[in-house]
Design a protein around this motif. Sequence first.
Motif, short mmCIF file in Angstrom:
data_model
loop_
_atom_site.label_atom_id
_atom_site.label_comp_id
_atom_site.label_asym_id
_atom_site.label_seq_id
_atom_site.Cartn_x
_atom_site.Cartn_y
_atom_site.Cartn_z
N TYR A 226 38.56 -38.05 122.13
CA TYR A 226 40.17 -37.87 121.41
C TYR A 226 39.98 -37.15 120.17
CZ TYR A 226 41.50 -40.56 125.80
OH TYR A 226 41.60 -41.44 126.66
N PRO A 227 41.47 -36.48 119.50
CA PRO A 227 41.21 -36.31 118.26
C PRO A 227 41.50 -37.28 117.38
CG PRO A 227 42.53 -34.42 119.41
CD PRO A 227 42.28 -36.23 120.00
N GLU A 228 40.63 -36.96 116.52
CA GLU A 228 41.25 -38.18 115.68
C GLU A 228 42.21 -38.17 114.80
OE1 GLU A 228 39.01 -40.71 111.07
OE2 GLU A 228 38.05 -38.26 112.07
N GLY A 229 43.29 -39.40 115.19
CA GLY A 229 44.27 -40.05 113.99
C GLY A 229 45.60 -39.70 115.24
N CYS A 230 45.00 -39.45 116.25
CA CYS A 230 46.53 -38.74 117.19
C CYS A 230 46.33 -40.17 118.12
CB CYS A 230 45.80 -37.05 118.22
SG CYS A 230 46.93 -37.12 119.36
N THR A 231 47.33 -40.28 118.17
CA THR A 231 48.04 -42.16 118.79
C THR A 231 48.62 -41.46 120.24
OG1 THR A 231 49.90 -42.58 117.37
CG2 THR A 231 47.82 -43.64 117.05
N ALA A 232 49.13 -41.03 120.40
CA ALA A 232 50.12 -40.55 120.92
C ALA A 232 49.43 -38.91 122.86
CB ALA A 232 50.99 -38.61 120.66
N CYS A 233 47.88 -39.13 121.42
CA CYS A 233 46.80 -38.51 122.67
C CYS A 233 45.57 -39.84 123.95
CB CYS A 233 45.61 -38.07 121.81
SG CYS A 233 46.04 -36.57 121.09
N ARG A 234 46.26 -40.36 123.36
CA ARG A 234 46.07 -41.32 124.78
C ARG A 234 46.79 -41.76 125.50
NH1 ARG A 234 40.81 -43.89 122.59
NH2 ARG A 234 40.40 -42.40 120.82
N LYS A 235 48.19 -41.59 125.38
CA LYS A 235 49.91 -41.94 126.40
C LYS A 235 49.49 -41.06 127.50
CE LYS A 235 51.07 -45.01 122.68
NZ LYS A 235 52.87 -44.68 122.12
N LEU A 236 50.25 -41.01 128.56
CA LEU A 236 50.14 -40.03 129.78
C LEU A 236 48.98 -39.21 129.56
CD1 LEU A 236 53.84 -39.84 129.42
CD2 LEU A 236 52.78 -41.68 130.66
N THR A 237 47.76 -39.71 129.18
CA THR A 237 46.30 -38.62 129.43
C THR A 237 46.39 -37.59 130.60
OG1 THR A 237 45.39 -40.23 127.36
CG2 THR A 237 44.57 -37.66 128.30
N ARG A 253 52.13 -36.53 123.81
CA ARG A 253 52.02 -35.75 122.49
C ARG A 253 51.12 -35.06 122.11
NH1 ARG A 253 55.61 -39.00 120.57
NH2 ARG A 253 54.41 -39.94 119.49
N GLU A 254 50.73 -33.69 121.98
CA GLU A 254 49.70 -33.05 121.53
C GLU A 254 49.01 -32.83 122.27
OE1 GLU A 254 48.79 -33.86 117.64
OE2 GLU A 254 49.99 -36.00 117.52
N PHE A 255 48.10 -31.59 122.02
CA PHE A 255 47.12 -31.74 123.24
C PHE A 255 45.56 -31.29 122.70
CE2 PHE A 255 49.42 -27.88 122.34
CZ PHE A 255 48.71 -26.54 122.53
N TRP A 256 44.60 -31.26 123.37
CA TRP A 256 42.57 -30.50 122.08
C TRP A 256 41.90 -30.07 123.43
CZ3 TRP A 256 44.49 -35.36 123.96
CH2 TRP A 256 44.08 -35.98 124.60
N VAL A 257 41.46 -29.20 123.01
CA VAL A 257 40.29 -29.15 124.13
C VAL A 257 38.81 -29.77 123.77
CG1 VAL A 257 38.40 -27.01 124.67
CG2 VAL A 257 40.94 -26.96 124.28
N ARG A 258 38.26 -30.45 124.77
CA ARG A 258 37.55 -31.57 124.30
C ARG A 258 36.05 -30.82 123.76
NH1 ARG A 258 32.36 -32.93 128.11
NH2 ARG A 258 31.86 -34.54 127.46
N PRO A 273 54.31 -29.77 114.15
CA PRO A 273 53.21 -29.71 114.03
C PRO A 273 52.36 -31.04 115.82
CG PRO A 273 53.12 -30.47 112.18
CD PRO A 273 54.24 -30.51 112.38
N ALA A 274 53.46 -32.29 115.36
CA ALA A 274 52.81 -33.39 116.56
C ALA A 274 53.44 -33.41 117.25
CB ALA A 274 53.17 -34.27 115.39
N SER A 275 54.03 -32.32 118.25
CA SER A 275 55.36 -32.06 119.12
C SER A 275 55.09 -31.05 120.42
CB SER A 275 56.50 -31.93 118.92
OG SER A 275 56.54 -30.73 118.27
N GLY A 276 53.13 -30.37 120.37
CA GLY A 276 53.00 -29.38 121.31
C GLY A 276 52.44 -30.21 122.79
N VAL A 277 53.00 -29.35 123.85
CA VAL A 277 52.37 -30.11 125.06
C VAL A 277 51.99 -28.82 125.85
CG1 VAL A 277 53.57 -31.27 127.84
CG2 VAL A 277 54.47 -31.77 125.45
N PRO A 278 50.86 -28.94 126.50
CA PRO A 278 50.31 -27.48 127.19
C PRO A 278 51.93 -27.36 128.29
CG PRO A 278 49.12 -28.85 126.72
CD PRO A 278 49.93 -29.64 126.13
#
Length: 447
Positions: A226-237, A253-258, A273-278
């Motif tokens: 998980y990206p550092e500081g992204c609390t929304a990344c750990r919900k509905l992952t 909310r938010e997304f990343w490439v592992r 910038p904290a709202s993206g959804v792929p």
Amino acid sequence: MRQRIVRLTLVGGVTFLVLLLLLATCGGGASKNDGESAGAAPEAVSVSPSAKPTPSASGSRTVLDVPPRYTTARGWEIVGASPDIAFSWSTGTLAYLERTADRRYRLRTLDTATGKLGWRSEARQALDPESYPRLLTVSREDREFFVTWSYGKAGDGLAPSETFLSIDVYAATDGDRHHVELPWNGAPAVSAAGPDIVVSDADANVALIDPVTGGTSKIAASDLKYPEGCTACRKLTEVAGQTGQGLLVSGAREFWVRGGWYSRKVAPKGADPASGVPTSVAAGLVLAKWQPEKSSERAATHELWTVHDAASGKALVSVECHRPAIQPGRFPQAVVPPSGDYLIAGNLAFDLVAGKGYCLEDEDGSSPVTLASVTDDGIAYGARNVRDADEALAGGGVPVVMDFVDGSDEPLARDVRLPMAEATGVGIFRTTDRAGRAHLIGYPRED
């Protein structure tokens, strides 16, 4: 794997009748070991270039109303193809599944330019004999593979923990096969945006299958980095797909490439910038939905849609669309033609060469167009008043053709059927006859 190639040439008069009798006797050229009965009819036929109606293997040839750029005077037709089809763009090959007389299935290929049948696989048993396996295409190391998969149990007496995925991977060029059996609990999601076959579940556990070797590796939800500081990344992952750089993962909310890029650092201009959804991954591209900046006048009524480069995350093209009153349960799948110059998804259209994006809807957001297919030269087809692309391709709604020059759409005749895709200059169409049999038809583009 050597596969027998079947070539049927249509001729007239007595010769044609003799051919039909021979085909009925020999079962359409099937090998003795594929489970097909001796009396089975052939499943595909090349249509002659004559403008006169030419009989198919079933005794008649289907003629559809199609867009003006295609001709029905020549082409090819398959009767009884599976709901899923797949393409190898590099070879101009189409793959589909057909049933054998003993209710097994096999994979068949066809040259879209000529209609000639290519290699076919050995007949195999699906885990669910009442339905076809699913069919996908995956690309790795400049090679393309056709993938079939089904999910279930090997027998009635097995416990739920013994459910598994049965996966067959075929080289698109010659049918060389890997077979993989993957134990799996719960309904699987299988994707093939590449370079691996990705199997995931609702808890973001993932298995990756290398199509070249058939090797399998597993990644636990706890190891998604998980990206550092992204609390929304750990919900509905959930795992949204795979890029050449690694798994694409999304949170609430938010997304990343592992192990790679992070959405907050590649947000498009004008987006929160904290709202993206792929929402979709296709051909090295990621389509993502963003909320406009909160200070924007249209933040409450619109969403920003952006195509990103899957390798770097760079925002390539964006467009604003009205926010729907009710969010869809499943976002439209992105479709990219062989050239990779365009992308469509629902009422969105992107010209990746010109850097233009279009939202096909009225000024108030009503009566959107749902696009279903797009060609290499920038012609997109879809329909109004339909729920999704499948309904548009089935003949629903008001068919339209869309021009990428200015993003305008024009209605087609009400009875026109839309191409599912275009390959090697041939439009691929699907219809169903009164007996419920699926017909897959290729009509070439007019010169």
